[in-house]
Write a protein that holds these residues in place. Structure first.
Motif, PDB file in Angstrom:
ATOM      1  N   VAL A 151       0.835  -1.089  -0.010  1.00 22.28           N
ATOM      2  CA  VAL A 151       0.145   0.007   0.047  1.00 22.28           C
ATOM      3  C   VAL A 151       0.926   1.298   0.027  1.00 22.28           C
ATOM      4  CG1 VAL A 151      -1.784   1.461   1.477  1.00 22.28           C
ATOM      5  CG2 VAL A 151      -2.124  -1.055   0.967  1.00 22.28           C
ATOM      6  N   HIS A 152       1.898   1.451   0.859  1.00 23.59           N
ATOM      7  CA  HIS A 152       2.824   2.436   0.956  1.00 23.59           C
ATOM      8  C   HIS A 152       3.590   2.683  -0.310  1.00 23.59           C
ATOM      9  CE1 HIS A 152       6.598   4.350   2.610  1.00 23.59           C
ATOM     10  NE2 HIS A 152       5.689   4.904   3.189  1.00 23.59           N
ATOM     11  N   ASP A 153       4.380   1.504  -0.715  1.00 23.03           N
ATOM     12  CA  ASP A 153       5.005   1.778  -1.953  1.00 23.03           C
ATOM     13  C   ASP A 153       4.062   1.968  -3.134  1.00 23.03           C
ATOM     14  OD1 ASP A 153       7.187   0.796  -0.448  1.00 23.03           O
ATOM     15  OD2 ASP A 153       7.318  -1.080  -1.412  1.00 23.03           O
ATOM     16  N   GLY A 154       3.040   1.712  -3.472  1.00 16.13           N
ATOM     17  CA  GLY A 154       1.859   1.950  -4.601  1.00 16.13           C
ATOM     18  C   GLY A 154       1.474   3.527  -4.307  1.00 16.13           C
ATOM     19  N   MET A 155       1.301   3.919  -3.127  1.00 14.22           N
ATOM     20  CA  MET A 155       0.958   5.247  -2.963  1.00 14.22           C
ATOM     21  C   MET A 155       2.091   6.331  -3.203  1.00 14.22           C
ATOM     22  SD  MET A 155      -0.155   7.263   0.534  1.00 14.22           S
ATOM     23  CE  MET A 155       1.613   7.150   1.076  1.00 14.22           C
ATOM     24  N   ASN A 156       3.191   5.869  -2.701  1.00 13.88           N
ATOM     25  CA  ASN A 156       4.374   6.861  -2.923  1.00 13.88           C
ATOM     26  C   ASN A 156       4.840   6.887  -4.465  1.00 13.88           C
ATOM     27  OD1 ASN A 156       4.787   7.180  -0.295  1.00 13.88           O
ATOM     28  ND2 ASN A 156       6.391   5.846   0.007  1.00 13.88           N
ATOM     29  N   LYS A 157       4.588   5.662  -5.062  1.00 14.17           N
ATOM     30  CA  LYS A 157       4.810   5.866  -6.513  1.00 14.17           C
ATOM     31  C   LYS A 157       4.056   6.387  -7.335  1.00 14.17           C
ATOM     32  CE  LYS A 157       5.720   2.580 -10.575  1.00 14.17           C
ATOM     33  NZ  LYS A 157       6.406   3.777 -11.313  1.00 14.17           N
ATOM     34  N   LEU A 158       2.952   6.514  -7.220  1.00 17.94           N
ATOM     35  CA  LEU A 158       1.872   7.366  -7.722  1.00 17.94           C
ATOM     36  C   LEU A 158       2.077   8.640  -7.431  1.00 17.94           C
ATOM     37  CD1 LEU A 158      -0.789   7.618  -9.490  1.00 17.94           C
ATOM     38  CD2 LEU A 158      -2.178   7.426  -7.521  1.00 17.94           C
ATOM     39  N   LEU A 159       2.225   9.102  -6.170  1.00 12.92           N
ATOM     40  CA  LEU A 159       2.358  10.733  -5.766  1.00 12.92           C
ATOM     41  C   LEU A 159       3.704  11.197  -6.305  1.00 12.92           C
ATOM     42  CD1 LEU A 159       1.030  10.658  -2.179  1.00 12.92           C
ATOM     43  CD2 LEU A 159      -0.063  11.600  -4.173  1.00 12.92           C
ATOM     44  N   THR A 160       4.817  10.172  -6.362  1.00 10.82           N
ATOM     45  CA  THR A 160       5.977  10.752  -7.034  1.00 10.82           C
ATOM     46  C   THR A 160       6.052  10.860  -8.600  1.00 10.82           C
ATOM     47  OG1 THR A 160       7.167   8.793  -6.779  1.00 10.82           O
ATOM     48  CG2 THR A 160       7.417  10.204  -5.028  1.00 10.82           C
ATOM     49  N   ASP A 161       5.418   9.914  -8.945  1.00 11.00           N
ATOM     50  CA  ASP A 161       5.374   9.917 -10.631  1.00 11.00           C
ATOM     51  C   ASP A 161       4.226  10.717 -11.199  1.00 11.00           C
ATOM     52  OD1 ASP A 161       7.457   8.068 -10.557  1.00 11.00           O
ATOM     53  OD2 ASP A 161       6.482   6.280 -11.146  1.00 11.00           O
ATOM     54  N   ALA A 162       3.203  10.671 -10.676  1.00  7.58           N
ATOM     55  CA  ALA A 162       2.240  11.407 -11.325  1.00  7.58           C
ATOM     56  C   ALA A 162       1.780  12.721 -10.808  1.00  7.58           C
ATOM     57  CB  ALA A 162       0.740  10.605 -11.248  1.00  7.58           C
ATOM     58  N   LYS A 163       2.288  13.123  -9.589  1.00  5.72           N
ATOM     59  CA  LYS A 163       1.788  14.269  -8.859  1.00  5.72           C
ATOM     60  C   LYS A 163       3.223  15.073  -8.607  1.00  5.72           C
ATOM     61  CE  LYS A 163      -2.795  13.506  -7.574  1.00  5.72           C
ATOM     62  NZ  LYS A 163      -3.513  14.238  -8.002  1.00  5.72           N
ATOM     63  N   ASN A 164       4.305  14.483  -9.013  1.00  4.63           N
ATOM     64  CA  ASN A 164       5.500  15.091  -8.691  1.00  4.63           C
ATOM     65  C   ASN A 164       5.945  15.377  -7.139  1.00  4.63           C
ATOM     66  OD1 ASN A 164       6.362  15.047 -11.538  1.00  4.63           O
ATOM     67  ND2 ASN A 164       4.813  16.529 -11.856  1.00  4.63           N
ATOM     68  N   ILE A 165       5.326  14.964  -6.299  1.00  7.24           N
ATOM     69  CA  ILE A 165       5.541  14.905  -4.803  1.00  7.24           C
ATOM     70  C   ILE A 165       6.903  14.486  -4.279  1.00  7.24           C
ATOM     71  CG2 ILE A 165       4.696  14.698  -2.411  1.00  7.24           C
ATOM     72  CD1 ILE A 165       2.435  16.064  -4.254  1.00  7.24           C
ATOM     73  N   LYS A 166       7.604  15.379  -3.804  1.00  5.89           N
ATOM     74  CA  LYS A 166       8.936  15.013  -3.429  1.00  5.89           C
ATOM     75  C   LYS A 166       9.211  13.924  -2.487  1.00  5.89           C
ATOM     76  CE  LYS A 166      10.754  18.065  -6.231  1.00  5.89           C
ATOM     77  NZ  LYS A 166      10.933  17.829  -7.522  1.00  5.89           N
ATOM     78  N   PRO A 167      10.130  13.177  -2.564  1.00  4.75           N
ATOM     79  CA  PRO A 167      10.108  12.009  -1.477  1.00  4.75           C
ATOM     80  C   PRO A 167       9.909  12.456  -0.210  1.00  4.75           C
ATOM     81  CG  PRO A 167      11.664  11.637  -3.099  1.00  4.75           C
ATOM     82  CD  PRO A 167      10.957  12.931  -3.309  1.00  4.75           C
ATOM     83  N   HIS A 168      10.530  13.498   0.248  1.00  5.69           N
ATOM     84  CA  HIS A 168      10.463  14.186   1.885  1.00  5.69           C
ATOM     85  C   HIS A 168       9.031  14.434   2.230  1.00  5.69           C
ATOM     86  CE1 HIS A 168      11.739  17.775  -0.286  1.00  5.69           C
ATOM     87  NE2 HIS A 168      11.240  18.391   0.614  1.00  5.69           N
ATOM     88  N   LYS A 169       8.238  14.747   1.157  1.00 13.25           N
ATOM     89  CA  LYS A 169       6.888  15.477   1.423  1.00 13.25           C
ATOM     90  C   LYS A 169       5.834  14.382   1.458  1.00 13.25           C
ATOM     91  CE  LYS A 169       8.066  20.166   0.638  1.00 13.25           C
ATOM     92  NZ  LYS A 169       7.536  21.345   1.038  1.00 13.25           N
ATOM     93  N   LEU A 170       6.185  12.866   1.113  1.00 13.71           N
ATOM     94  CA  LEU A 170       5.174  12.087   1.036  1.00 13.71           C
ATOM     95  C   LEU A 170       4.364  11.647   2.314  1.00 13.71           C
ATOM     96  CD1 LEU A 170       7.225   9.456  -1.363  1.00 13.71           C
ATOM     97  CD2 LEU A 170       5.170  10.619  -2.090  1.00 13.71           C
ATOM     98  N   PRO A 171       3.007  11.783   2.185  1.00 13.81           N
ATOM     99  CA  PRO A 171       2.151  11.361   3.631  1.00 13.81           C
ATOM    100  C   PRO A 171       2.285   9.997   4.036  1.00 13.81           C
ATOM    101  CG  PRO A 171       0.887  11.548   1.662  1.00 13.81           C
ATOM    102  CD  PRO A 171       2.323  11.832   1.185  1.00 13.81           C
ATOM    103  N   ALA A 172       1.807   9.708   5.132  1.00 12.22           N
ATOM    104  CA  ALA A 172       1.534   8.180   5.654  1.00 12.22           C
ATOM    105  C   ALA A 172      -0.056   8.252   5.124  1.00 12.22           C
ATOM    106  CB  ALA A 172       1.798   8.162   6.998  1.00 12.22           C
ATOM    107  N   VAL A 173      -0.371   6.997   5.066  1.00 12.72           N
ATOM    108  CA  VAL A 173      -1.926   6.859   4.537  1.00 12.72           C
ATOM    109  C   VAL A 173      -2.801   7.009   5.923  1.00 12.72           C
ATOM    110  CG1 VAL A 173      -3.527   5.290   3.985  1.00 12.72           C
ATOM    111  CG2 VAL A 173      -1.448   5.117   2.872  1.00 12.72           C
ATOM    112  N   ALA A 174      -3.604   7.854   5.755  1.00 16.27           N
ATOM    113  CA  ALA A 174      -4.275   8.142   6.915  1.00 16.27           C
ATOM    114  C   ALA A 174      -5.434   7.343   7.091  1.00 16.27           C
ATOM    115  CB  ALA A 174      -4.941   9.747   6.922  1.00 16.27           C
ATOM    116  N   TYR A 175      -5.515   6.318   7.572  1.00 18.03           N
ATOM    117  CA  TYR A 175      -6.571   4.966   7.613  1.00 18.03           C
ATOM    118  C   TYR A 175      -7.972   5.629   8.397  1.00 18.03           C
ATOM    119  CZ  TYR A 175      -3.180   1.732   5.428  1.00 18.03           C
ATOM    120  OH  TYR A 175      -2.358   0.692   4.850  1.00 18.03           O
ATOM    121  N   ASN A 176      -7.504   6.528   9.393  1.00 14.40           N
ATOM    122  CA  ASN A 176      -8.611   6.945  10.155  1.00 14.40           C
ATOM    123  C   ASN A 176      -9.317   7.872   9.743  1.00 14.40           C
ATOM    124  OD1 ASN A 176      -8.057   4.938  12.221  1.00 14.40           O
ATOM    125  ND2 ASN A 176      -6.750   6.441  13.507  1.00 14.40           N
TER     126      ASN A 176
END
Length: 118
Positions: free
Chosen positions: A36-61
């Protein structure tokens, strides 16, 4: 035995073999979290150009707010709602979710503009 019988009814003999040969619930939860974490990070960095140090944690709650804030959604989740994998107690449910993530049936995707409201 009850777990094996439950596994057989839900996923056949192959499911029982998987559940009884090394896939502990702790390992499944860890693998699910990682996919889940790796898939989200890949999408955010590749498609949305989010920098690795700005990647969020999944907010399940607060998943719906998280989804709208970042414009991404986890499709194909095998439980009724997207919850922290650590809160899933059924080995069968964990096996199904693990298989869905591994096969690509469960994946992150970008929301369409009409779906994404900040």
């Amino acid at each position: 035995f009850a777990l094996q019988a439950d596994g057989y009814v839900v996923s056949g003999a192959a499911g029982v073999v998987n559940m009884t040969t090394g896939h502990t619930t702790t390992k499944l939860k860890g693998d699910i979290w990682e996919m889940v974490h790796d898939g989200m990070n890949k999408l955010l960095t590749d498609a949305k150009n989010i920098k690795p140090h700005k990647l969020p944690a999944v907010a399940y709650n607060a998943y719906e707010s998280f989804m709208l804030k970042w414009g991404i959604e986890l499709s194909g989740w095998t439980e009724a709602s997207v919850i922290n994998p650590g809160n899933i107690t059924s080995t069968v449910a964990l096996c199904h979710l693990h298989a869905a993530l591994k096969s690509g049936d469960c994946y992150w995707h970008e929301l369409m503009p009409a779906e994404w409201k900040s």
